[in-house]
Design a protein around this motif. Structure first.
Motif, PDB file in Angstrom:
ATOM      1  N   CYS A  66      -2.227  -0.506   5.973  1.00 42.27           N
ATOM      2  CA  CYS A  66      -1.128   0.347   5.513  1.00 42.27           C
ATOM      3  C   CYS A  66      -0.842   0.019   4.056  1.00 42.27           C
ATOM      4  O   CYS A  66      -0.757  -1.154   3.689  1.00 42.27           O
ATOM      5  CB  CYS A  66       0.132   0.109   6.353  1.00 42.27           C
ATOM      6  N   CYS A  78      -0.630   7.069   8.653  1.00 46.34           N
ATOM      7  CA  CYS A  78      -0.562   6.681  10.064  1.00 46.34           C
ATOM      8  C   CYS A  78      -0.245   7.864  10.976  1.00 46.34           C
ATOM      9  O   CYS A  78      -0.206   7.712  12.202  1.00 46.34           O
ATOM     10  CB  CYS A  78       0.478   5.574  10.259  1.00 46.34           C
ATOM     11  N   PRO A 134       3.282  -0.728  10.697  1.00 44.62           N
ATOM     12  CA  PRO A 134       1.916  -1.165  10.987  1.00 44.62           C
ATOM     13  C   PRO A 134       1.818  -2.514  11.702  1.00 44.62           C
ATOM     14  O   PRO A 134       0.844  -3.244  11.507  1.00 44.62           O
ATOM     15  CB  PRO A 134       1.329  -1.262   9.586  1.00 44.62           C
TER      16      PRO A 134
END
Length: 246
Positions: A182, A36, A155
């Motif tokens: 994720c 991320c 997430p």
């Protein structure tokens, strides 16, 4: 979609306990994989982008190939969050944030035009500038205590109009809570951690809608000249260095 003001009222009325219940039901534990925080393409030595599929390396000098292969990390950061990060590390504005790329055109000397909001600054590989890995590839945030709400809540997002969906559509949902791609999803999470995430998630939903209303109310059309970039945020029109555009 209802008006931004109506959605803001809904965000302020969110029950943190119910959000925590939903987060517990979905499950999450950060594995520190860094997905991320990083660009969607790999990066080789000296800022070269590597095409993972072919093993080919694309130099920064090859702008056309780099643009095709690389998708820089893009995470929204609010104006006050930029100032907080600046103060935490004595960074210049441009060390922390860059104009959101959406809506900008490729001019002869780089991006130009108007856009809305700011994204966290990236390095030559397109990764978040505050992301670092140890020798074993374990990721870490170098400003973890001051990281923006979008980072603190990933997430997850909430199902309200006017709020962001980070990194694409939801892959799971429970009540008002949406979960995005994720590898840490589905893992056990403690009640305390779920409640902390829920509080941050509600705060983010409120802040995103307040920011959207501020952008709408303070927007004034401008006519930037060739090579100029103007960013509209909740505080008005600004130059890429964060100074007011006049």
């Amino acid at each position: 979609m209802d008006s931004l003001e109506t959605e803001l009222e809904r965000a302020r009325a969110l029950d943190e306990s119910e959000l925590a219940d939903a987060i517990e039901a979905i499950g999450f534990e950060c594995t520190r994989c860094g997905a991320c925080c990083k660009a969607e393409s790999a990066c080789g030595e000296d800022g070269e982008s590597a095409d993972e599929g072919s093993g080919a390396v694309v130099s920064d000098g090859n702008a056309e190939s780099a643009e095709t292969d690389a998708e820089p990390h893009t995470a929204t950061v609010f104006p006050d969050e930029i100032r907080q990060l600046q103060a935490a590390g004595e960074y210049d504005f441009r060390d922390v944030a860059r104009p959101m790329p959406y809506g900008l055109a490729d001019g002869p000397d780089g991006p130009e035009g108007e856009t809305f909001e700011w994204a966290l600054q990236t390095d030559d590989c397109g990764d978040c500038t505050f992301y670092a890995e140890d020798d074993e590839g374990t990721g870490a945030c170098t400003v973890h205590g001051d990281r923006p709400l979008i980072c603190r809540t990933y997430p997850f997002s909430v199902a309200l109009g006017g709020t962001s969906q980070p990194m694409g559509e939801a892959v799971d949902e429970e009540g008002m809570v949406r979960a995005h791609e994720c590898e840490g999803l589905g893992r056990d999470i403690s009640r305390a951690d779920a409640e902390e995430l829920a509080a941050a998630l509600k705060e983010r939903a409120v802040r995103e809608l307040e920011e959207a209303i501020g952008v709408r109310d303070n927007y004034r059309p401008v006519d930037p000249s060739a090579g100029q970039v103007v960013v509209h945020d909740s505080e008005g029109a600004k130059r890429p260095d964060g100074s007011a555009y006049e």
